[in-house]
Motif scaffolding. Structure first.
Motif, PDB file in Angstrom:
ATOM      1  N   PRO A  40       0.845  -1.211   0.000  1.00 17.46           N
ATOM      2  CA  PRO A  40       0.000   0.000   0.000  1.00 17.46           C
ATOM      3  C   PRO A  40       0.874   1.252   0.000  1.00 17.46           C
ATOM      4  O   PRO A  40       1.939   1.290   0.612  1.00 17.46           O
ATOM      5  CB  PRO A  40      -0.787  -0.135   1.311  1.00 17.46           C
ATOM      6  N   GLN A  44      -2.612   5.830   0.647  1.00 22.03           N
ATOM      7  CA  GLN A  44      -3.692   4.881   0.916  1.00 22.03           C
ATOM      8  C   GLN A  44      -3.781   4.487   2.399  1.00 22.03           C
ATOM      9  O   GLN A  44      -4.568   3.643   2.761  1.00 22.03           O
ATOM     10  CB  GLN A  44      -3.487   3.622   0.069  1.00 22.03           C
ATOM     11  N   ARG A  45      -2.970   5.127   3.219  1.00 21.39           N
ATOM     12  CA  ARG A  45      -2.840   4.739   4.630  1.00 21.39           C
ATOM     13  C   ARG A  45      -4.179   4.726   5.359  1.00 21.39           C
ATOM     14  O   ARG A  45      -4.460   3.834   6.167  1.00 21.39           O
ATOM     15  CB  ARG A  45      -1.867   5.688   5.328  1.00 21.39           C
ATOM     16  N   ASP A  46      -5.031   5.715   5.091  1.00 17.75           N
ATOM     17  CA  ASP A  46      -6.306   5.822   5.803  1.00 17.75           C
ATOM     18  C   ASP A  46      -7.251   4.669   5.483  1.00 17.75           C
ATOM     19  O   ASP A  46      -8.225   4.444   6.212  1.00 17.75           O
ATOM     20  CB  ASP A  46      -6.994   7.145   5.460  1.00 17.75           C
ATOM     21  N   ASN A  47      -6.978   3.935   4.414  1.00 19.64           N
ATOM     22  CA  ASN A  47      -7.830   2.807   4.031  1.00 19.64           C
ATOM     23  C   ASN A  47      -7.415   1.506   4.698  1.00 19.64           C
ATOM     24  O   ASN A  47      -8.052   0.478   4.488  1.00 19.64           O
ATOM     25  CB  ASN A  47      -7.790   2.621   2.507  1.00 19.64           C
ATOM     26  N   TRP A  48      -6.352   1.559   5.511  1.00 21.56           N
ATOM     27  CA  TRP A  48      -5.792   0.353   6.124  1.00 21.56           C
ATOM     28  C   TRP A  48      -5.825   0.441   7.644  1.00 21.56           C
ATOM     29  O   TRP A  48      -5.758   1.529   8.222  1.00 21.56           O
ATOM     30  CB  TRP A  48      -4.333   0.162   5.684  1.00 21.56           C
TER      31      TRP A  48
END
Length: 206
Positions: A40, A44-48
């Motif tokens: 990732p 995209q950090r906020d999606n994990w």
């Protein structure tokens, strides 16, 4: 290497540049497609989940020194005038053959995890175009893949690193539907394993 940038995004761009013709970026390109391409990105950090995000990106700690040293090595050749960009996707390389180590190195020497296996379902393929599109997607060929057997050979010997094992499901059906293409594909895969510079791949035809 810009410490403020995302290493995954930087290597993705360098891989695209390598695929566009800048062969001196091969080592950095291989670094990207041998595991980092599936990581990732920071954006995209906020999606994990935070712990899962950090766990997946742990491989970056392992390859950071490889990336930095290779970037410095290539940059030094530019500074010395041994590599010169002369046009878009065109360059002149004045280095000695012993300095072009990036052209012979492989995944084992990089000490990066190589993808273990890929299963390719060819049971419903009816046309040569469908076959090439399936191979492109399954083996992660670049977007400019030419969908012919010359392009396939160029891709597996210079643009991507094949996994340890590739299993074709529905091979016997494909032999009936596309006998000529199947014969060429199998011959190219056998030739790939005969190349001394490449890592061996186990091919299973079911």
């Amino acid at each position: 290497m810009n410490k403020n940038g995302d290493v995954v995004e930087i290597l993705e761009q360098l891989y695209d540049d390598y695929c566009s013709g800048y062969s001196f970026l091969r080592l950095l390109g291989l670094t990207y497609i041998t595991g980092i391409d599936s990581l990732p990105k920071i954006q995209q950090r906020d999606n994990w989940d935070e712990s899962e995000f950090n766990r997946k990106r742990e491989i970056l700690n392992k390859v950071e020194l490889i990336i930095i040293n290779e970037a410095k090595r290539i940059l030094s050749y530019f500074q010395e005038g041994l590599i010169k960009i002369v046009d878009e996707n065109t360059y002149r390389d004045y280095r000695s053959e012993k300095d072009k180590v990036e052209l012979t190195i492989n995944c084992e020497e990089l000490d990066i995890q190589r993808k273990s296996s890929v299963i390719i379902d060819v049971s419903n393929i009816k046309t040569s175009k469908e076959l090439h599109l399936t191979l492109k997607e399954s083996l992660e060929f670049p977007n400019f893949y030419g969908e012919n057997w010359d392009a396939f050979w160029d891709s597996i010997t210079g643009l991507v690193e094949l996994p340890e094992k590739i299993e074709f499901v529905g091979w016997r059906i494909l032999e009936i539907n596309l006998p000529k293409d199947v014969a060429i594909l199998k011959e190219l895969l056998i030739n790939y394993n005969n190349k001394s510079y490449g890592l061996k791949t186990v091919f299973i035809f079911n």
